[in-house]
Design a protein around this motif. Structure first.
Motif, PDB file in Angstrom:
ATOM      1  N   ALA A  30       7.287  -0.817  -7.165  1.00 50.99           N
ATOM      2  CA  ALA A  30       8.085  -1.930  -6.914  1.00 50.99           C
ATOM      3  C   ALA A  30       7.849  -2.223  -5.525  1.00 50.99           C
ATOM      4  N   VAL A  31       8.243  -1.392  -4.403  1.00 53.29           N
ATOM      5  CA  VAL A  31       8.161  -1.794  -3.100  1.00 53.29           C
ATOM      6  C   VAL A  31       6.627  -2.004  -2.868  1.00 53.29           C
ATOM      7  N   GLY A  32       5.638  -1.488  -3.352  1.00 57.57           N
ATOM      8  CA  GLY A  32       4.378  -1.634  -2.814  1.00 57.57           C
ATOM      9  C   GLY A  32       3.723  -2.968  -3.287  1.00 57.57           C
ATOM     10  N   LEU A  33       4.281  -3.431  -4.635  1.00 53.17           N
ATOM     11  CA  LEU A  33       3.917  -4.839  -4.890  1.00 53.17           C
ATOM     12  C   LEU A  33       4.606  -5.901  -4.257  1.00 53.17           C
ATOM     13  N   ALA A  34       5.895  -5.502  -3.680  1.00 57.47           N
ATOM     14  CA  ALA A  34       6.527  -6.728  -2.909  1.00 57.47           C
ATOM     15  C   ALA A  34       5.787  -6.847  -1.546  1.00 57.47           C
ATOM     16  N   VAL A  35       5.493  -5.548  -1.003  1.00 62.17           N
ATOM     17  CA  VAL A  35       4.662  -5.786   0.128  1.00 62.17           C
ATOM     18  C   VAL A  35       3.231  -6.429   0.073  1.00 62.17           C
ATOM     19  N   LEU A  36       2.595  -5.970  -1.101  1.00 63.30           N
ATOM     20  CA  LEU A  36       1.339  -7.123  -1.587  1.00 63.30           C
ATOM     21  C   LEU A  36       1.454  -8.541  -1.483  1.00 63.30           C
ATOM     22  N   VAL A  37       2.732  -8.815  -2.163  1.00 63.54           N
ATOM     23  CA  VAL A  37       2.964 -10.307  -2.337  1.00 63.54           C
ATOM     24  C   VAL A  37       3.083 -10.903  -1.066  1.00 63.54           C
ATOM     25  N   SER A  38       4.011 -10.076  -0.293  1.00 61.61           N
ATOM     26  CA  SER A  38       4.518 -10.632   0.907  1.00 61.61           C
ATOM     27  C   SER A  38       3.204 -10.891   1.923  1.00 61.61           C
ATOM     28  N   VAL A  39       2.370  -9.698   1.949  1.00 64.90           N
ATOM     29  CA  VAL A  39       1.168  -9.814   2.890  1.00 64.90           C
ATOM     30  C   VAL A  39       0.519 -11.057   2.399  1.00 64.90           C
ATOM     31  N   ALA A  40       0.181 -11.027   1.033  1.00 64.77           N
ATOM     32  CA  ALA A  40      -0.803 -12.226   0.573  1.00 64.77           C
ATOM     33  C   ALA A  40      -0.020 -13.606   0.838  1.00 64.77           C
ATOM     34  N   ARG A  41       1.118 -13.787   0.936  1.00 71.07           N
ATOM     35  CA  ARG A  41       1.715 -14.943   1.419  1.00 71.07           C
ATOM     36  C   ARG A  41       1.516 -15.225   3.015  1.00 71.07           C
ATOM     37  N   ILE A  42       1.969 -14.375   3.754  1.00 67.24           N
ATOM     38  CA  ILE A  42       1.888 -14.427   4.972  1.00 67.24           C
ATOM     39  C   ILE A  42       0.405 -14.527   5.755  1.00 67.24           C
ATOM     40  N   LEU A  43      -0.473 -13.593   5.349  1.00 67.92           N
ATOM     41  CA  LEU A  43      -1.959 -13.386   5.985  1.00 67.92           C
ATOM     42  C   LEU A  43      -2.868 -14.172   5.029  1.00 67.92           C
ATOM     43  N   HIS A  44      -2.608 -14.536   3.788  1.00 68.21           N
ATOM     44  CA  HIS A  44      -3.420 -15.261   2.989  1.00 68.21           C
ATOM     45  C   HIS A  44      -4.620 -14.394   2.877  1.00 68.21           C
ATOM     46  N   THR A  45      -4.671 -13.244   2.603  1.00 69.52           N
ATOM     47  CA  THR A  45      -5.493 -12.024   2.323  1.00 69.52           C
ATOM     48  C   THR A  45      -4.788 -10.973   1.684  1.00 69.52           C
ATOM     49  N   THR A  46      -5.743 -10.426   0.678  1.00 67.68           N
ATOM     50  CA  THR A  46      -5.351  -8.998   0.327  1.00 67.68           C
ATOM     51  C   THR A  46      -6.158  -8.112   0.623  1.00 67.68           C
ATOM     52  N   GLN A  47      -7.069  -8.241   1.461  1.00 65.99           N
ATOM     53  CA  GLN A  47      -8.085  -7.192   1.876  1.00 65.99           C
ATOM     54  C   GLN A  47      -7.359  -6.281   3.010  1.00 65.99           C
ATOM     55  N   VAL A  48      -7.563  -5.018   2.670  1.00 65.76           N
ATOM     56  CA  VAL A  48      -6.923  -3.942   3.524  1.00 65.76           C
ATOM     57  C   VAL A  48      -7.615  -4.340   4.955  1.00 65.76           C
ATOM     58  N   ASP A  49      -8.792  -4.659   5.052  1.00 65.14           N
ATOM     59  CA  ASP A  49      -9.672  -4.710   6.460  1.00 65.14           C
ATOM     60  C   ASP A  49      -8.856  -5.863   7.099  1.00 65.14           C
ATOM     61  N   GLY A  50      -8.199  -6.703   6.669  1.00 66.78           N
ATOM     62  CA  GLY A  50      -7.673  -7.768   7.303  1.00 66.78           C
ATOM     63  C   GLY A  50      -6.072  -7.455   7.905  1.00 66.78           C
ATOM     64  N   LEU A  51      -5.569  -6.143   7.375  1.00 72.05           N
ATOM     65  CA  LEU A  51      -4.320  -5.958   8.154  1.00 72.05           C
ATOM     66  C   LEU A  51      -4.680  -5.048   9.233  1.00 72.05           C
ATOM     67  N   MET A  52      -4.532  -5.718  10.428  1.00 77.22           N
ATOM     68  CA  MET A  52      -4.579  -4.865  11.846  1.00 77.22           C
ATOM     69  C   MET A  52      -3.643  -4.771  12.462  1.00 77.22           C
ATOM     70  N   GLU A  53      -2.582  -5.561  12.188  1.00 80.36           N
ATOM     71  CA  GLU A  53      -1.460  -5.490  12.981  1.00 80.36           C
ATOM     72  C   GLU A  53      -0.136  -4.854  12.287  1.00 80.36           C
ATOM     73  N   VAL A  54       0.591  -4.145  12.908  1.00 81.24           N
ATOM     74  CA  VAL A  54       1.648  -3.365  12.431  1.00 81.24           C
ATOM     75  C   VAL A  54       2.888  -4.588  12.515  1.00 81.24           C
ATOM     76  N   LYS A  55       2.916  -5.474  13.252  1.00 80.28           N
ATOM     77  CA  LYS A  55       4.054  -6.577  13.411  1.00 80.28           C
ATOM     78  C   LYS A  55       3.337  -7.679  12.819  1.00 80.28           C
ATOM     79  N   GLY A  56       3.667  -8.266  11.588  1.00 77.05           N
ATOM     80  CA  GLY A  56       3.164  -9.308  11.007  1.00 77.05           C
ATOM     81  C   GLY A  56       3.598 -10.249  11.651  1.00 77.05           C
TER      82      GLY A  56
END
Lengths: 165, 104
Positions: B78-104
């Motif tokens: 549940a928490v993992g999927l919430a993070v996934l949807v949140s990341v996709a909405r904020i960063l417009h990507t679901t690629q792990v290579d695109g997640l370079m910042e701890v602070k979104g």
């Protein structure tokens, strides 16, 4: 193990390996979710195989009925927000395969000592036995699990609600 | 005991998926494979232990522990999927290579 037991074993083995391979190597999102569903169903089958009826039913209800639908919802939400190609990408590498193979080897070698002490057939477990444990020795664990679920629910709401500004 | 080798192989397969997948959804699904194979290994090993060696657990206790594992895995999903949807909405990507910042 009886003939039917061996047949069930190999059917479950084939289903779980096929499902897991689809999850790991599949390129289509929908197929990956279907593979995950097959794998989770096969896990429920393994629980039945080991005589844990209650666990098998809980696995089907929680995973196949709950988590899998949640995954589907997440994929639909993500691809609607992102508008991206539904194909999954992966980077297959010899180093990664070597790490996975090493972990496999370590697990098999370390678990080998447990093999000789195994019997042929597991004992079937009734729901009464499980609930007696939950209301007895495992009552604090049950309460902690309830708290954990509440915390996860609140965390999911906070994470999802914290964006959009 | 073939199921030990099978469960270990499934765990390693899931680990390979976690490390090789570039999509967060693929990583999460591979984690589920690892969790599932670990649970199968636990339940299989515990329920197959012989009573003569004195280490056979109560089958009811094994069921209770298995349910607790399923609860923890469901909370993680549940928490993992919430993070996934949140990341996709904020960063417009679901690629792990695109997640370079701890602070979104």
């Amino acid at each position: 193990m009886t003939m039917s037991g061996q047949l069930a074993f190999w059917i479950l083995a084939a289903l779980s390996v096929a499902g897991a391979a689809t999850v790991v190597f599949g390129r289509d999102v929908t197929r990956m979710v279907l593979g995950l569903g097959a794998f989770l169903l096969s896990v429920a089958g393994w629980f039945l195989f080991f005589g844990q009826t209650f666990l098998a039913v809980a696995q089907v209800f929680v995973y196949v009925g709950g988590v899998l639908v949640l995954v589907l919802f997440a994929i639909m939400l993500v691809h609607r927000a992102e508008g991206a190609d539904p194909a999954l990408t992966s980077r297959h590498d010899v180093d990664i395969a070597a790490v996975a193979l090493s972990v496999f080897g370590i697990m098999v070698v370390s678990l080998r000592s447990a093999w000789p002490s195994m019997t042929e057939g597991p004992v079937p477990t009734s729901t009464t036995q499980v609930s007696a444990q939950f209301l007895g020795a495992y009552l604090p664990h049950l309460e902690a699990a309830g708290l954990l679920l509440l915390a996860a629910l609140v965390a999911a709401i906070v994470i999802m609600g914290g964006e959009g500004e | 005991m073939n199921f030990v080798i099978l469960a270990c192989a499934l765990f390693a397969l899931g680990l390979y998926g976690v490390m090789s997948r570039r999509d967060i959804i693929g990583v999460l699904a591979s984690v589920e494979v690892m969790l599932g194979s670990g649970t199968v290994l636990l339940v299989g090993l515990s329920s197959s232990m012989t009573a003569a060696s004195g280490v056979r657990p109560d089958p009811g206790a094994l069921g209770a522990i298995g349910v607790l594992i399923i609860v923890v895995a469901a909370a993680e999903a549940a928490v993992g999927l919430a993070v996934l949807v949140s990341v996709a909405r904020i960063l417009h990507t679901t690629q792990v290579d695109g997640l370079m910042e701890v602070k979104g």
